[in-house]
Scaffold this motif. Structure first.
Motif, PDB file in Angstrom:
ATOM      1  N   VAL A  41       5.634  -4.473   7.268  1.00  0.00           N
ATOM      2  CA  VAL A  41       6.873  -5.225   7.006  1.00  0.00           C
ATOM      3  C   VAL A  41       8.015  -4.224   6.917  1.00  0.00           C
ATOM      4  N   VAL A  42       9.101  -4.473   7.660  1.00  0.00           N
ATOM      5  CA  VAL A  42      10.259  -3.590   7.526  1.00  0.00           C
ATOM      6  C   VAL A  42      11.504  -4.402   7.161  1.00  0.00           C
ATOM      7  N   GLY A  43      12.408  -3.740   6.483  1.00  0.00           N
ATOM      8  CA  GLY A  43      13.760  -4.260   6.251  1.00  0.00           C
ATOM      9  C   GLY A  43      14.695  -3.169   6.731  1.00  0.00           C
ATOM     10  N   SER A  44      15.517  -3.473   7.737  1.00  0.00           N
ATOM     11  CA  SER A  44      16.339  -2.411   8.330  1.00  0.00           C
ATOM     12  C   SER A  44      17.712  -2.969   8.681  1.00  0.00           C
TER      13      SER A  44
ATOM     14  N   MET B 172      16.107   2.974  12.945  1.00  0.00           N
ATOM     15  CA  MET B 172      15.911   3.258  11.511  1.00  0.00           C
ATOM     16  C   MET B 172      14.563   2.692  11.052  1.00  0.00           C
ATOM     17  N   ALA B 173      14.223   1.492  11.534  1.00  0.00           N
ATOM     18  CA  ALA B 173      12.928   0.892  11.178  1.00  0.00           C
ATOM     19  C   ALA B 173      11.784   1.781  11.672  1.00  0.00           C
ATOM     20  N   ALA B 174      11.903   2.274  12.896  1.00  0.00           N
ATOM     21  CA  ALA B 174      10.840   3.122  13.443  1.00  0.00           C
ATOM     22  C   ALA B 174      10.735   4.430  12.649  1.00  0.00           C
ATOM     23  N   ASN B 175      11.897   5.003  12.273  1.00  0.00           N
ATOM     24  CA  ASN B 175      11.879   6.253  11.499  1.00  0.00           C
ATOM     25  C   ASN B 175      11.279   6.057  10.107  1.00  0.00           C
ATOM     26  N   ALA B 176      11.400   4.856   9.546  1.00  0.00           N
ATOM     27  CA  ALA B 176      10.760   4.566   8.248  1.00  0.00           C
ATOM     28  C   ALA B 176       9.283   4.246   8.449  1.00  0.00           C
ATOM     29  N   ALA B 177       8.982   3.446   9.482  1.00  0.00           N
ATOM     30  CA  ALA B 177       7.604   2.966   9.653  1.00  0.00           C
ATOM     31  C   ALA B 177       6.641   4.076  10.048  1.00  0.00           C
ATOM     32  N   THR B 178       7.150   5.077  10.756  1.00  0.00           N
ATOM     33  CA  THR B 178       6.260   6.168  11.178  1.00  0.00           C
ATOM     34  C   THR B 178       5.657   6.893   9.961  1.00  0.00           C
TER      35      THR B 178
ATOM     36  N   CYS C  95      23.478   2.094   5.068  1.00  0.00           N
ATOM     37  CA  CYS C  95      22.501   1.765   6.114  1.00  0.00           C
ATOM     38  C   CYS C  95      21.180   2.467   5.818  1.00  0.00           C
ATOM     39  N   GLY C  96      20.118   1.903   6.374  1.00  0.00           N
ATOM     40  CA  GLY C  96      18.804   2.509   6.203  1.00  0.00           C
ATOM     41  C   GLY C  96      17.709   1.486   6.374  1.00  0.00           C
ATOM     42  N   ALA C  97      16.480   1.947   6.269  1.00  0.00           N
ATOM     43  CA  ALA C  97      15.327   1.069   6.469  1.00  0.00           C
ATOM     44  C   ALA C  97      14.217   1.391   5.488  1.00  0.00           C
ATOM     45  N   ILE C  98      13.516   0.344   5.110  1.00  0.00           N
ATOM     46  CA  ILE C  98      12.303   0.448   4.302  1.00  0.00           C
ATOM     47  C   ILE C  98      11.154  -0.098   5.143  1.00  0.00           C
ATOM     48  N   ALA C  99      10.013   0.569   5.110  1.00  0.00           N
ATOM     49  CA  ALA C  99       8.820   0.046   5.783  1.00  0.00           C
ATOM     50  C   ALA C  99       7.686   0.008   4.767  1.00  0.00           C
ATOM     51  N   MET C 100       6.940  -1.102   4.783  1.00  0.00           N
ATOM     52  CA  MET C 100       5.846  -1.242   3.816  1.00  0.00           C
ATOM     53  C   MET C 100       4.581  -1.694   4.536  1.00  0.00           C
TER      54      MET C 100
ATOM     55  N   ASP D 219       0.842  -1.197   0.000  1.00  0.00           N
ATOM     56  CA  ASP D 219       0.000   0.000   0.000  1.00  0.00           C
ATOM     57  C   ASP D 219       0.881   1.251   0.000  1.00  0.00           C
ATOM     58  N   GLN D 220       1.697   1.407   1.061  1.00  0.00           N
ATOM     59  CA  GLN D 220       2.580   2.570   1.158  1.00  0.00           C
ATOM     60  C   GLN D 220       4.005   2.111   1.479  1.00  0.00           C
ATOM     61  N   ILE D 221       4.987   2.903   1.038  1.00  0.00           N
ATOM     62  CA  ILE D 221       6.393   2.600   1.341  1.00  0.00           C
ATOM     63  C   ILE D 221       7.010   3.809   2.044  1.00  0.00           C
ATOM     64  N   GLY D 222       7.698   3.555   3.139  1.00  0.00           N
ATOM     65  CA  GLY D 222       8.459   4.606   3.831  1.00  0.00           C
ATOM     66  C   GLY D 222       9.939   4.269   3.799  1.00  0.00           C
ATOM     67  N   PHE D 223      10.772   5.284   3.814  1.00  0.00           N
ATOM     68  CA  PHE D 223      12.230   5.067   3.740  1.00  0.00           C
ATOM     69  C   PHE D 223      12.921   6.032   4.685  1.00  0.00           C
ATOM     70  N   TYR D 224      13.897   5.509   5.408  1.00  0.00           N
ATOM     71  CA  TYR D 224      14.713   6.369   6.273  1.00  0.00           C
ATOM     72  C   TYR D 224      16.184   5.985   6.134  1.00  0.00           C
TER      73      TYR D 224
END
Ligand code: CAA
Length: 388
Positions: A135-138, A54-60, A155-160, A6-11
């Motif tokens: 779902v996150v990859g961090s 990083m996961a939290a910063n992407a997932a928010t 380094c970084g994180a993706i949240a979907m 649905d949505q993708i976040g990146f940090y």
């Protein structure tokens, strides 16, 4: 029923190393890094960022008032997790204030973890269409100072969010997988940096790509030309290009040109950030969505996921009506542009001082970090996190 992203976040953190600087310091020709490896900059984590923050910063960015109460599955893909027992997903649930009536756990299989999570989430949502999965990859990719792998760190994180009304990408019900016991990249339990047989890992990656894309086309009775674009796990961007080149002879010149053009769009962000391990494929997907000039909703995208050790998976996605999000693109580009450049001396200091699992009780001052979620240290062997 359409199920998918649905949505993708990146940090990614606020610091980077310019790889020209690294090349000079390591007595290499800068073009080896810029062209031969295909990377320009590498994200460097401050001591106050780890896989959880990083996961939290992407997932928010993807948890909203609308989906918050529907999130009943939280999957954390990582190979640089912070605890050998407790999952990063539980920390994430707490930091984001997600509801307790949820399954929350971590998955490890090198860089493949987020794809394992995405596929599980897809099946979960197909069985429970009123629910949403996060779902996150961090990861922090660390090979070590003065190693051949150093240029492929990052380094970084993706949240979907995965839902039954995906606004970005519907995921194909089927995929092709291949796994084998391969010692190409691993990190023993007492090591803070990965061990790697670099050239071997490149060969296995390309072999697994060949096996899984060919199996997918044969089993799903689709042709290579059905894919408007192909995206790859990009530990460094040249590796995806090498894999793509292996199948170019199988299509005509205009298809070749189209794939190569889309490939350039798919590596814009990765070239600036470096290796996210589990998040790399999805950062590349995001880069494609944000930079392609040609794609339209309904187009099919092929995705190749690879985790050393080794697991490969090829699957497809169909672009949905709202796959483009200019607001998101502007925010990512501004964040990448506004990062602070470290010289090689500063980068080495950040690298050496970054708290690994060997760091005992410690206090971290997050003053140098403007992120919403920060790691502030270890008290009584318990990691401390804070939201600002
Ligand atoms: N101008 C342009 N190109 C140049 C150049 C120059 N001046 N000098 C060298 N090059 C090119 C080389 O020709 C080579 O290109 P090809 O690969 O197309 O032949 C490229 O630059 C790299 O040169 P080398 O092979 O000599 O580089 P190296 O021996 O230092 O190692 C590496 C490169 C193997 C990628 C190393 O950085 C490494 O080990 N990286 C980590 C391993 C890795 O990322 N593997 C990927 C799959 S595994 C994975 O993804 C991990 C996971 O699951 C967790």
């Amino acid at each position: 029923m359409n199920v998918g992203i649905d949505q993708i976040g990146f940090y990614t953190p606020n610091y980077y190393l310019d790889l020209r600087d690294l090349a000079y310091a390591r007595h290499e020709d800068p073009n080896k890094y810029l062209i031969g490896i295909g990377q320009e900059r590498q994200a460097v984590p401050p001591a106050s960022q780890d896989a959880v923050t990083m996961a939290a910063n992407a997932a928010t960015q993807v948890v909203t008032a609308e989906n918050r109460n529907q999130i009943s599955l939280i999957i954390f893909g990582t190979e640089s997790g912070v605890d050998n027992s407790k999952s990063g997903a539980i920390y994430l649930q707490q930091l984001l204030g997600l509801k307790r009536e949820a399954r929350a756990f971590e998955i490890k299989q090198a860089c493949y973890g987020a794809t394992a999570g995405l596929q599980l989430a897809k099946d979960f949502v197909a069985a429970h269409p009123d629910r949403v999965a996060l779902v996150v990859g961090s990861d922090v990719a660390r090979y070590g100072l003065n190693t051949p792998g150093e240029v492929t760190q990052g380094c970084g994180a993706i949240a979907m969010t995965v839902s039954a009304q995906p606004r970005t990408l519907a995921i194909s019900p089927n995929s092709s997988v291949y796994s084998d016991d391969i010692m190409d990249f691993w990190r023993p339990i007492n090591h803070t940096e990965a061990l790697v047989d670099g050239h071997y890992s490149n060969d296995i990656y390309q072999q697994f790509f060949q096996k899984t894309i060919q199996a997918y086309c044969a089993e799903q009775r689709v042709s290579l030309t059905d894919f408007r674009a192909l995206t790859f796990h990009l530990p460094y961007s040249k590796l995806g290009l090498k894999a793509l080149r292996t199948i170019l002879p199988e299509v005509d010149e205009s298809q070749q040109q189209q794939w190569l053009t889309e490939f350039e769009a798919s590596r814009v962000y990765n070239r600036q950030v470096g290796n996210l391990y589990t998040g790399s494929l999805y950062l590349s997907l995001l880069s494609l969505l944000d930079h392609s000039q040609e794609l339209t909703s309904g187009d099919q995208i092929g995705l190749f996921s690879y985790g050393s050790g080794a697991q490969g998976e090829f699957f497809a996605g169909t672009l949905q009506a709202d796959f483009q999000n200019y607001n998101r693109r502007d925010q990512i580009e501004a964040a990448l542009e506004n990062r602070q450049r470290l010289d090689v001396y500063q980068y080495e200091e950040f690298f050496t001082k970054w708290p690994t699992f060997k760091t005992a009780n410690v206090t971290i001052d997050p003053a140098l970090d403007d992120a919403e979620f920060v790691f502030t240290g270890v008290i009584d062997n318990k990691r401390q996190y804070r939201r600002r």
